[in-house]
Enzyme design. Structure first.
Site, short mmCIF file in Angstrom:
data_model
loop_
_atom_site.label_atom_id
_atom_site.label_comp_id
_atom_site.label_asym_id
_atom_site.label_seq_id
_atom_site.Cartn_x
_atom_site.Cartn_y
_atom_site.Cartn_z
N TYR A 67 0.81 -1.21 0.00
CA TYR A 67 0.00 0.00 0.00
C TYR A 67 0.85 1.27 0.00
CZ TYR A 67 -4.21 -2.74 0.79
OH TYR A 67 -5.25 -3.62 0.66
N LYS A 73 4.75 -13.94 5.18
CA LYS A 73 5.25 -14.82 4.11
C LYS A 73 6.77 -14.63 4.04
CE LYS A 73 4.64 -17.63 0.51
NZ LYS A 73 4.06 -18.99 0.48
N ASP A 123 -0.20 -18.42 3.51
CA ASP A 123 -0.93 -19.44 2.75
C ASP A 123 -1.46 -20.52 3.68
OD1 ASP A 123 1.85 -19.92 3.03
OD2 ASP A 123 1.92 -21.30 1.34
N ASP A 142 -5.82 -7.40 4.66
CA ASP A 142 -6.94 -7.13 3.76
C ASP A 142 -7.59 -8.44 3.32
OD1 ASP A 142 -8.54 -5.63 1.87
OD2 ASP A 142 -7.20 -6.33 0.30
N ASP A 166 -11.02 -10.55 4.91
CA ASP A 166 -12.15 -10.79 4.01
C ASP A 166 -12.46 -12.29 3.92
OD1 ASP A 166 -12.35 -8.06 3.46
OD2 ASP A 166 -12.78 -8.42 1.36
C1 LIG Z 1 7.32 -23.17 -0.16
C2 LIG Z 1 6.79 -21.91 -0.81
C3 LIG Z 1 7.93 -21.10 -1.37
C4 LIG Z 1 5.75 -22.22 -1.87
C5 LIG Z 1 5.21 -20.95 -2.50
O1 LIG Z 1 4.94 -19.97 -1.80
O2 LIG Z 1 5.03 -20.96 -3.73
C6 LIG Z 1 4.52 -23.03 -1.39
O3 LIG Z 1 3.77 -22.32 -0.47
C7 LIG Z 1 3.68 -23.38 -2.58
O4 LIG Z 1 2.62 -22.78 -2.78
O5 LIG Z 1 4.11 -24.25 -3.34
C1 LIG Z 2 -10.85 -0.16 -1.06
C2 LIG Z 2 -9.53 -0.79 -0.72
C3 LIG Z 2 -8.39 0.16 -1.04
C4 LIG Z 2 -9.48 -1.27 0.72
C5 LIG Z 2 -8.15 -1.93 1.04
O1 LIG Z 2 -7.62 -2.70 0.26
O2 LIG Z 2 -7.63 -1.67 2.15
C6 LIG Z 2 -10.58 -2.25 1.13
O3 LIG Z 2 -10.46 -3.45 0.46
C7 LIG Z 2 -10.48 -2.48 2.60
O4 LIG Z 2 -10.02 -3.53 3.03
O5 LIG Z 2 -10.85 -1.57 3.36
#
Ligand SMILES: CC(C)[C@H](C(=O)O)[C@@H](O)C(=O)O
Ligand SMILES: CC(C)[C@H](C(=O)O)[C@@H](O)C(=O)O
Lengths: 326, 326
Positions: free
Chosen positions: A120, A167, A199, A223, A227
Site C-alpha cells: 500500500y 510470508k 498461505d 486485507d 475478508d
Molecule cells: C514453499 C513456498 C515457497 C511455496 C510458494 O509460496 O510458492 C509453497 O507455499 C507453494 O505454494 O508451493
Molecule cells: C478499497 C480498498 C483500497 C481497501 C483496502 O484494500 O484496504 C478495502 O479493500 C479495505 O479492506 O478496506
C-alpha cells in the site's frame, strides 16, 4: 468534554447505514458534535475530486470519524482517510453471530492489520513497455508500533497472545523484518506469539478457525485474510472495523456500497452500528459501547432482519429495534 | 519414445508418497525411465546445499519431474526447481471429492497461478536500519504467456471462460498491467473473463465457490487463494499441482512434509498420485491419466483410507488399492 465526530457517508448504502449509526449514537445522549462531509463517486462526479480537502482536514482534526463506503473511488477515499487519522493499525473483528448462517459458526477472530505500508505504500513504476514494478515497504518502526499496540490489545482484552501471519519464507528481508520485530516486541512484553505462513493460515482458518484468536499481519495479508474470515462468518455485511492512530481514529464497516440494493432503504446497518460501538469504546464510553454491541446481537438473533439475512425489515426498522434494546 | 522422469522425494512424507506415485506410474507399464535425485533439509544437512546442482540439472533436462515435499528448505528447493523447468504457470485444481468431509463440498476450481514473478521475483533490500523494500515485478510478457495458456486451457477443457483475480485498485500499475494484458489476450481469443478483487474473491469463494471455475492470478494471490480453496475442500492433503513450462513440467502435491506423521508409513498418497495423473496427461497419456484419476476417486470414496481421512490404512494399502482399480 464535547467530542467532534466526523460523519462521511460516502456512496451507495453508505448514505443509508451511516445515518442509522448516527441515530444510535444520538440515542445515547452523549455530548457529541456531528459534522458531516462528502467523499466518494458522487462528489468526484461533481467536483472532480473523490476526497475534497475539507473532508480530509475534518477527519484529520475530529476526535473520531465514522465512514460509510465509497464506490469506484474507494481506494482514493479510504487510503488517504487512513493517512488523515495517521492510522497505523486496522482492527477487524470477524465473529459469527448466533442465529446467523455462517460457513464456520465458531469463528471469532480479530485481525490487527498494519495500516500504513506494505504494497500500500505504493511506489510503482512502468520501467519499460514490458516491465512494471512496485516497491513494497516494510519498516521496523511501523512493525514496532503495530506490535506495541497488539501487546496492549491482548493484555487489555484478556487474550492469550497472538498469531503473526507473514510470508517470510519468500519475502525474507521485508516480512522477515516484520516478523522479527513483532516477535521481539512481544517477547519484551512477555506476550506469547506463534507464527503462521499466510498461505497456511488460509487453509487452517477454514478447517478450524478456533485455533486462532488475535492475528497480527502486514497490510495486504490483513486485507485478504480478514475478508476470508468475513466469508467464514457469512459475508462482509456484519464486519466492523477501526482505523486507529495515536490521536484519533476512523471507523467503517468492511462492506462496500452494495449498488444492487442502494437507495431502497433495506441495507443492513449492523456493521456500521458495530463500528460506532467500536468508536464509543475508543472514546472511553465502554458501557455504552457494550450496550450497543448487545443490542445489535439481540437484534441479529431475534430480529427484525433486513433481506440479506432473510428478513423483510428496512434499515429504519432494524435501527429502531436496536435503539429500543439499548 | 522413452520419457525420462526425474523423481525428487525430498523430506518427510515426501519420501513416502513419492515412491507410492512412482509405483502407480510403473503399474501402467509405460516406457518411463525414472531417475531419482535429492533435495531438501536432509541433503542440506549433509552437503550444505538444499538443492544440489545435479538435481537442478536433472529437472532442467528431464521430460517431467515428480517432486514430493521439502521441510524448512521448501522455498530454497521449489522456487529454483520451478525455474529449472522454466515454469510460467502453476496449475492448481482444488476440488472436493465425494465422501470426503469438506467445508464446501461443491468446490471445483482450477487456479492458474503466474509462476515466475510478482513478489517472488524477490529483489529485496535493507535500505536502512529502519527500512526494507521488496521490488514486486509484473511484466507484460509473463502476463501474456499466462493468458495465452489460460485461453488454451479453458478451450481445451471446455470451460466457459475464466476469472481474473488481482488487486489493481491498490497496485494500479503492476496489477493493472497484469489485468489489462490478460483481458486483452482473452478478448483476442474470444474467451470470456470477469474480474474480481483478491480480497472480494476470498469472501465470495467461501460463501459460494460454485460461482467460480478457472481463476487466473498473480503469483502470491495464487499461492494464498489456492490454499484457501484447499481449506474449503478439506485440507491440503488432496491437492495436486503442475508447474508447466514450454518444454517440461514439474508435478507436486500442494502439501508439505507433515513432520508429525513422517516415517510412520501412514501418509495419504492421493495428492501425489493425482499429481502423477497430471504428469500423464501432460505427456499425452490422456486415457491412463483418466484411469488414475478415477482409481483415486473410487479409493477416496470407498476406501481404504489413511488416518487423515478417518481410516486406518497405510500408504502402501491405499497405493495398492489404487493400482488394483486401474
Ligand atoms: C514453499 C513456498 C515457497 C511455496 C510458494 O509460496 O510458492 C509453497 O507455499 C507453494 O505454494 O508451493
Ligand atoms: C478499497 C480498498 C483500497 C481497501 C483496502 O484494500 O484496504 C478495502 O479493500 C479495505 O479492506 O478496506
Amino acid at each position: 468534554m464535547t467530542h467532534e465526530i466526523a460523519v462521511i457517508p460516502g456512496d451507495g448504502i453508505g448514505r443509508e447505514v451511516t445515518p442509522a449509526a448516527v441515530d444510535v449514537l444520538e440515542a445515547l445522549e452523549i455530548d457529541f458534535e456531528f459534522v458531516e462531509a462528502d467523499a466518494g463517486d458522487a462528489v468526484r462526479e461533481e467536483t472532480g475530486e473523490a476526497l475534497p480537502q475539507e473532508t480530509y482536514d475534518l477527519a484529520a482534526s475530529a476526535d473520531a470519524t465514522l465512514f460509510g463506503a465509497a464506490g469506484d473511488t474507494a481506494a482514493d477515499v479510504i487510503l488517504p482517510l487512513r493517512t488523515a487519522v495517521d492510522s497505523f493499525v486496522n482492527i477487524r473483528p470477524a465473529k459469527a453471530y448466533p442465529g446467523i448462517d455462517a460457513v464456520r459458526p465458531e469463528t471469532d477472530l480479530v485481525f490487527l492489520r498494519e495500516n500504513t505500508e506494505g504494497v500500500y505504500a505504493g511506489h510503482e513504476d512502468r520501467l519499460t513497455q514490458d516491465v512494471s514494478t512496485l516497491t513494497r515497504v516494510v519498516t521496523e518502526s511501523a512493525s514496532e508500533r503495530l506490535a506495541e499496540f497488539a501487546c496492549e490489545y491482548v493484555d487489555g482484552d484478556d487474550h492469550d497472545g497472538f498469531s503473526i501471519v507473514h510470508k517470510a519464507n519468500v519475502m525474507r528481508e521485508t516480512d522477515g523484518l516484520f516478523r522479527d520485530t513483532v516477535v521481539s516486541v512481544a517477547d519484551e512484553h512477555g506476550v506469547e506469539t506463534d507464527q503462521v505462513l499466510m498461505d497456511a493460515f488460509a487453509t487452517r482458518v477454514c478447517l478450524d478457525p478456533d485455533q486462532f484468536d488475535v492475528v497480527v499481519c502486514p497490510n495486504l495479508a490483513g486485507d485478504v485474510l480478514s475478508d476470508l474470515a468475513a466469508g467464514l462468518v457469512g459475508g462482509l455485511g456484519l464486519l466492523p472495523s477501526a482505523n486507529v492512530g495515536p490521536d484519533r481514529a476512523l471507523f467503517e464497516p468492511v462492506h462496500g456500497t452494495a449498488p444492487d440494493i442502494a437507495g431502497q432503504g433495506i441495507a443492513n446497518p449492523a456493521a456500521t452500528i458495530v463500528s460506532a460501538a467500536m468508536l464509543l469504546e475508543y472514546l472511553g464510553y465502554d458501557e455504552k459501547s457494550a450496550a450497543v454491541h448487545e443490542a445489535v446481537e439481540a437484534t441479529l438473533e431475534n430480529g427484525p432482519r433486513t433481506p440479506d439475512l432473510g428478513g423483510d425489515a428496512s434499515t429504519a426498522d432494524v435501527t429502531a429495534a436496536i435503539i429500543d434494546r439499548l
